[in-house]
Write a protein that holds these residues in place. Structure first.
Motif, short mmCIF file in Angstrom:
data_model
loop_
_atom_site.label_atom_id
_atom_site.label_comp_id
_atom_site.label_asym_id
_atom_site.label_seq_id
_atom_site.Cartn_x
_atom_site.Cartn_y
_atom_site.Cartn_z
N MET A 53 0.85 -1.18 0.00
CA MET A 53 0.00 0.00 0.00
C MET A 53 0.89 1.24 0.00
SD MET A 53 -3.34 -0.62 0.21
CE MET A 53 -4.48 -1.98 0.56
N ILE A 54 0.73 2.09 -1.02
CA ILE A 54 1.58 3.27 -1.17
C ILE A 54 0.73 4.53 -1.06
CG2 ILE A 54 3.18 4.48 -2.69
CD1 ILE A 54 3.86 1.80 -3.96
N GLY A 55 1.16 5.44 -0.21
CA GLY A 55 0.42 6.69 -0.05
C GLY A 55 1.25 7.75 0.64
N ALA A 56 0.87 8.99 0.44
CA ALA A 56 1.59 10.12 1.03
C ALA A 56 1.39 10.14 2.55
CB ALA A 56 1.10 11.43 0.42
N PRO A 57 2.27 10.83 3.27
CA PRO A 57 2.12 10.93 4.73
C PRO A 57 0.76 11.56 5.09
CG PRO A 57 4.28 11.74 4.04
CD PRO A 57 3.50 11.52 2.80
N GLY A 58 0.10 11.00 6.09
CA GLY A 58 -1.16 11.53 6.57
C GLY A 58 -2.38 11.11 5.77
N ILE A 59 -2.20 10.27 4.77
CA ILE A 59 -3.32 9.88 3.92
C ILE A 59 -4.21 8.83 4.59
CG2 ILE A 59 -2.29 7.94 2.69
CD1 ILE A 59 -4.30 10.80 1.10
N GLY A 60 -3.71 8.18 5.65
CA GLY A 60 -4.53 7.20 6.37
C GLY A 60 -4.04 5.78 6.28
N LYS A 61 -2.76 5.58 5.97
CA LYS A 61 -2.24 4.21 5.85
C LYS A 61 -2.26 3.48 7.20
CE LYS A 61 1.78 5.40 4.16
NZ LYS A 61 1.58 6.87 4.22
N SER A 62 -1.89 4.18 8.25
CA SER A 62 -1.86 3.54 9.57
C SER A 62 -3.26 3.14 10.02
CB SER A 62 -1.22 4.47 10.60
OG SER A 62 0.14 4.71 10.30
N ARG A 63 -4.23 3.99 9.78
CA ARG A 63 -5.61 3.66 10.16
C ARG A 63 -6.10 2.48 9.33
NH1 ARG A 63 -10.41 5.40 12.77
NH2 ARG A 63 -11.53 3.43 12.80
N LEU A 64 -5.75 2.47 8.06
CA LEU A 64 -6.14 1.36 7.19
C LEU A 64 -5.55 0.05 7.70
CD1 LEU A 64 -7.40 0.25 4.59
CD2 LEU A 64 -5.32 0.96 3.38
N CYS A 65 -4.29 0.09 8.08
CA CYS A 65 -3.63 -1.10 8.62
C CYS A 65 -4.33 -1.56 9.90
CB CYS A 65 -2.16 -0.79 8.89
SG CYS A 65 -1.24 -2.15 9.67
N HIS A 66 -4.58 -0.63 10.79
CA HIS A 66 -5.23 -0.96 12.05
C HIS A 66 -6.60 -1.58 11.83
CE1 HIS A 66 -6.34 -0.43 16.31
NE2 HIS A 66 -7.53 -0.15 15.82
N GLU A 67 -7.38 -0.99 10.93
CA GLU A 67 -8.73 -1.48 10.68
C GLU A 67 -8.70 -2.88 10.07
OE1 GLU A 67 -12.90 -1.62 10.51
OE2 GLU A 67 -11.49 -0.37 11.66
N PHE A 68 -7.76 -3.12 9.15
CA PHE A 68 -7.65 -4.45 8.55
C PHE A 68 -7.30 -5.49 9.61
CE2 PHE A 68 -4.66 -7.60 6.72
CZ PHE A 68 -5.60 -8.37 6.06
N LEU A 69 -6.33 -5.18 10.47
CA LEU A 69 -5.93 -6.14 11.50
C LEU A 69 -7.06 -6.36 12.51
CD1 LEU A 69 -2.22 -5.13 12.14
CD2 LEU A 69 -3.10 -7.01 10.75
N ARG A 70 -7.81 -5.32 12.78
CA ARG A 70 -8.95 -5.46 13.69
C ARG A 70 -9.99 -6.41 13.10
NH1 ARG A 70 -13.94 -3.14 15.21
NH2 ARG A 70 -14.12 -2.10 13.19
#
Length: 301
Positions: free
Chosen positions: A109-126
């Motif tokens: 997953m490639i995206g600029a800083p602050g675009i929501g990659k960390s939240r996306l990761c967290h939600e997927f793992l949840r």
């Protein structure tokens, strides 16, 4: 805050009946903030629990279960993950295929800083923890300060997986790794795997009685090959036990050897349920051109 107490050593699940003891003699307390124990990759969260008092005694009131993520609150309220259903759908399809077909899969997953990659990761793992509670996660993050350090990202993932404590003595850390490996890798091969996993984790083992370890420390090519063998052996046993997800965050600050070992695992573990999920900024294209070409799907977030 008045009326709020934090009980850091109390766990919510299975121990609710112990919590009223903390409130005895404290009529001023209206809420009890407890630490909810979750899977290591999701981290802990503090959840306020409302206390109801009556002549019959005290009881704890839980909030309703909903689709919002209670571990990602905004102004104290749970928040749903919005606008990422496409990406989450791709990840869910990928992990389903990985498990159903018992074959490795990789997504970057490639995206600029602050675009929501960390939240996306967290939600997927949840969601993954809800659907496949038996799965396991190896999680590590690239670090700008140690960018390019050999085995830096993968070493951190393994240290976290085995709960290696930097505050312990070298002998204690060696014992931690040796015990963890012996539980996963059967037979006499376990000691050799432990020695080279120790090298990945920055926990060196003595080489006086290990011909292969001694030879590897004298020849970088031998060391590279032995580290690859040890890592793929360990990961194969992990996958045989349960589906495994390797998450590499901020991979643009990763190291070439971690990328090389992950590629080797994707190629060699062709019959194992391994999912590799990497998150990176656009400069990953400069750091690692053609990252896992032919082995990974790239998605622009």
């Amino acid at each position: 805050q008045a009326g709020l107490v934090a009980a850091e050593h109390i766990r919510l699940l299975g121990q609710q009946r112990r919590l009223p003891q903390l409130l005895q003699g404290r009529p001023d307390l209206e809420q009890l903030a407890i630490v909810v124990e979750q899977r290591p990759h999701l981290g802990g969260q503090i959840r306020p629990i409302r206390v109801e008092r009556s002549s019959a005694g005290m009881r704890l009131l839980e909030s309703e279960v909903n689709d919002a993520d209670t571990s990602r609150p905004l102004l104290g309220k749970p928040t749903p993950c919005i606008g990422r259903e496409h990406e989450l759908g791709v990840l869910e399809l990928t992990v389903n295929a990985c498990i159903d077909e018992s074959a490795p899969r990789a997504v970057v997953m490639i995206g600029a800083p602050g675009i929501g990659k960390s939240r996306l990761c967290h939600e997927f793992l949840r969601r993954l923890a809800t659907r496949f509670p038996e799965h396991q996660v190896l999680l590590a993050r690239g670090d700008a300060m140690s960018r390019g350090a050999a085995c830096g990202v993968l070493g951190r993932a393994l240290r976290r997986r085995f709960a290696v404590d930097d505050g312990e003595t070298l002998a204690a850390r060696q014992a931690t790794i040796r015990t963890a490996i012996s539980r996963r890798v059967p037979g006499p091969e376990a000691l050799q795997v432990a020695e080279f996993i120790g090298e990945l984790c920055g926990v060196g083992f003595p080489d006086a009685d290990s011909v292969k370890l001694r030879a590897a420390r004298q020849d970088p090519r031998i060391m590279s090959d032995q580290l690859r063998q040890a890592f793929t052996t360990l990961l194969r046993e992990e996958c045989r036990a349960t589906p495994t997800v390797l998450v590499l965050d901020d991979l643009q600050w990763g190291d070439a050897f971690t990328v090389k070992l992950v590629e080797a695992a994707l190629r060699e573990l062709h019959d194992q349920p391994l999912m590799v999920l990497a998150f990176a900024r656009p400069e990953i294209a400069d750091s690692f051109p053609n990252l896992w070409k032919g082995l990974a799907q790239q998605i622009i977030v």
